[in-house]
Design a protein around this motif. Structure first.
Motif, PDB file in Angstrom:
ATOM      1  N   THR A 140       0.807  -1.219   0.000  1.00  0.00           N
ATOM      2  CA  THR A 140       0.000   0.000   0.000  1.00  0.00           C
ATOM      3  C   THR A 140       0.840   1.270   0.000  1.00  0.00           C
ATOM      4  N   GLU A 141       2.015   1.220   0.602  1.00  0.00           N
ATOM      5  CA  GLU A 141       2.848   2.406   0.759  1.00  0.00           C
ATOM      6  C   GLU A 141       4.021   2.443  -0.211  1.00  0.00           C
ATOM      7  N   GLY A 142       4.380   1.285  -0.741  1.00  0.00           N
ATOM      8  CA  GLY A 142       5.607   1.213  -1.515  1.00  0.00           C
ATOM      9  C   GLY A 142       6.754   0.901  -0.563  1.00  0.00           C
ATOM     10  N   SER A 143       7.863   1.519  -0.749  1.00  0.00           N
ATOM     11  CA  SER A 143       9.032   1.273   0.084  1.00  0.00           C
ATOM     12  C   SER A 143       8.815   1.757   1.514  1.00  0.00           C
ATOM     13  N   LEU A 144       9.415   1.057   2.455  1.00  0.00           N
ATOM     14  CA  LEU A 144       9.395   1.478   3.858  1.00  0.00           C
ATOM     15  C   LEU A 144      10.695   2.185   4.240  1.00  0.00           C
ATOM     16  N   ALA A 145      11.529   2.436   3.242  1.00  0.00           N
ATOM     17  CA  ALA A 145      12.827   3.062   3.493  1.00  0.00           C
ATOM     18  C   ALA A 145      12.641   4.469   4.065  1.00  0.00           C
ATOM     19  N   PRO A 146      13.412   4.808   5.098  1.00  0.00           N
ATOM     20  CA  PRO A 146      13.284   6.135   5.701  1.00  0.00           C
ATOM     21  C   PRO A 146      13.915   7.252   4.864  1.00  0.00           C
ATOM     22  N   VAL A 147      14.805   6.894   3.943  1.00  0.00           N
ATOM     23  CA  VAL A 147      15.425   7.866   3.040  1.00  0.00           C
ATOM     24  C   VAL A 147      15.456   7.276   1.630  1.00  0.00           C
ATOM     25  N   SER A 148      15.416   8.141   0.642  1.00  0.00           N
ATOM     26  CA  SER A 148      15.288   7.680  -0.740  1.00  0.00           C
ATOM     27  C   SER A 148      16.480   6.854  -1.218  1.00  0.00           C
ATOM     28  N   CYS A 149      17.654   7.097  -0.682  1.00  0.00           N
ATOM     29  CA  CYS A 149      18.824   6.357  -1.184  1.00  0.00           C
ATOM     30  C   CYS A 149      18.749   4.863  -0.851  1.00  0.00           C
ATOM     31  N   LEU A 150      17.906   4.471   0.080  1.00  0.00           N
ATOM     32  CA  LEU A 150      17.780   3.056   0.423  1.00  0.00           C
ATOM     33  C   LEU A 150      16.668   2.352  -0.348  1.00  0.00           C
ATOM     34  N   GLU A 151      15.980   3.079  -1.220  1.00  0.00           N
ATOM     35  CA  GLU A 151      14.872   2.478  -1.967  1.00  0.00           C
ATOM     36  C   GLU A 151      15.358   1.550  -3.071  1.00  0.00           C
ATOM     37  N   CYS A 152      16.606   1.678  -3.475  1.00  0.00           N
ATOM     38  CA  CYS A 152      17.178   0.806  -4.504  1.00  0.00           C
ATOM     39  C   CYS A 152      18.172  -0.145  -3.853  1.00  0.00           C
ATOM     40  N   ASN A 153      18.184  -1.377  -4.343  1.00  0.00           N
ATOM     41  CA  ASN A 153      19.148  -2.344  -3.846  1.00  0.00           C
ATOM     42  C   ASN A 153      19.795  -3.001  -5.053  1.00  0.00           C
TER      43      ASN A 153
ATOM     44  N   CYS B 171      23.327   5.577  -4.932  1.00  0.00           N
ATOM     45  CA  CYS B 171      23.831   6.914  -4.620  1.00  0.00           C
ATOM     46  C   CYS B 171      25.335   6.978  -4.874  1.00  0.00           C
ATOM     47  N   LYS B 172      25.764   8.019  -5.555  1.00  0.00           N
ATOM     48  CA  LYS B 172      27.194   8.152  -5.859  1.00  0.00           C
ATOM     49  C   LYS B 172      28.020   8.437  -4.609  1.00  0.00           C
ATOM     50  N   ARG B 173      27.385   8.864  -3.515  1.00  0.00           N
ATOM     51  CA  ARG B 173      28.102   9.162  -2.277  1.00  0.00           C
ATOM     52  C   ARG B 173      28.101   7.999  -1.289  1.00  0.00           C
ATOM     53  N   LYS B 174      27.543   6.865  -1.655  1.00  0.00           N
ATOM     54  CA  LYS B 174      27.350   5.770  -0.705  1.00  0.00           C
ATOM     55  C   LYS B 174      28.641   5.318  -0.013  1.00  0.00           C
ATOM     56  N   ASP B 175      29.768   5.364  -0.720  1.00  0.00           N
ATOM     57  CA  ASP B 175      31.023   4.902  -0.128  1.00  0.00           C
ATOM     58  C   ASP B 175      31.663   5.916   0.811  1.00  0.00           C
ATOM     59  N   MET B 176      31.201   7.155   0.762  1.00  0.00           N
ATOM     60  CA  MET B 176      31.801   8.177   1.629  1.00  0.00           C
ATOM     61  C   MET B 176      30.756   8.885   2.498  1.00  0.00           C
ATOM     62  N   CYS B 177      29.533   8.399   2.521  1.00  0.00           N
ATOM     63  CA  CYS B 177      28.470   9.051   3.280  1.00  0.00           C
ATOM     64  C   CYS B 177      28.537   8.635   4.751  1.00  0.00           C
ATOM     65  N   PRO B 178      28.795   9.588   5.648  1.00  0.00           N
ATOM     66  CA  PRO B 178      28.910   9.232   7.059  1.00  0.00           C
ATOM     67  C   PRO B 178      27.561   8.899   7.709  1.00  0.00           C
TER      68      PRO B 178
ATOM     69  N   LEU C 124      24.970   7.227   6.112  1.00  0.00           N
ATOM     70  CA  LEU C 124      24.335   6.048   5.525  1.00  0.00           C
ATOM     71  C   LEU C 124      24.119   4.929   6.552  1.00  0.00           C
ATOM     72  N   PRO C 125      25.096   4.606   7.407  1.00  0.00           N
ATOM     73  CA  PRO C 125      24.861   3.548   8.391  1.00  0.00           C
ATOM     74  C   PRO C 125      23.703   3.864   9.358  1.00  0.00           C
ATOM     75  N   VAL C 126      23.486   5.134   9.645  1.00  0.00           N
ATOM     76  CA  VAL C 126      22.352   5.524  10.505  1.00  0.00           C
ATOM     77  C   VAL C 126      21.047   5.142   9.832  1.00  0.00           C
ATOM     78  N   TRP C 127      20.914   5.511   8.555  1.00  0.00           N
ATOM     79  CA  TRP C 127      19.675   5.229   7.815  1.00  0.00           C
ATOM     80  C   TRP C 127      19.493   3.736   7.582  1.00  0.00           C
ATOM     81  N   GLN C 128      20.593   3.033   7.342  1.00  0.00           N
ATOM     82  CA  GLN C 128      20.501   1.586   7.172  1.00  0.00           C
ATOM     83  C   GLN C 128      20.040   0.914   8.473  1.00  0.00           C
TER      84      GLN C 128
END
Length: 139
Positions: free
Chosen positions: A83-96, A100-107, A109-113
């Motif tokens: 009904t809602e689509g993704s449950l991801a709290p941020v858009s960068c986690l909607e794709c698996n 995101c081009k910053r994924k390897d240097m984003c401080p 990202l682990p919080v959102w994951q």
């Protein structure tokens, strides 16, 4: 993440069907009356379940809806994803994998994951049967 009215009402609709599954097929009119939700709104929710094995439908005089499986086989997470689509709290986690081009240097990202994992672990471990049994899992 905020669950919409559609997601909340869909969950209430399926709990109602689970509670009334002994009555055969249940009309949207009956669900609407018991749940104090407009029948028209429920009619807008039902298509979200098309193509899934959530509902069985029967047309005609004794028509209506019923669950395709047992209540303990439906998770809140499954229902909300439909009904809602993704449950991801941020858009960068909607794709698996994460695109995101910053994924390897984003401080952050682990919080959102971690938040995403907590959300999915929680919602994927609550079933319609748990709700019917009033088993709240706050821990």
């Amino acid at each position: 993440m905020k669950i919409s009215t559609k997601g909340r009402y869909a969950l209430r609709m399926l709990v109602d069907l689970a509670e009334n599954q002994g009555d055969g097929y249940v009309s949207l009119k009956d669900i609407a009356e018991r749940q104090d939700i407009s029948k028209k709104y429920l009619e807008q929710i039902v298509p979200a379940f098309n193509g899934s094995d959530i509902l069985r439908t029967n047309r005609g005089y004794q028509g209506g809806y019923r669950l395709s499986r047992l209540p303990e086989e439906y998770t809140v997470g499954e229902i909300l994803r439909l009904t809602e689509g993704s449950l991801a709290p941020v858009s960068c986690l909607e794709c698996n994998p994460i695109e995101c081009k910053r994924k390897d240097m984003c401080p952050t990202l682990p919080v959102w994951q971690g938040l995403y994992k907590a959300i999915t672990d929680y919602l994927d471990n609550i079933t319609l049967q748990d709700i019917m049994n009033n088993e709240n899992r706050l821990s």
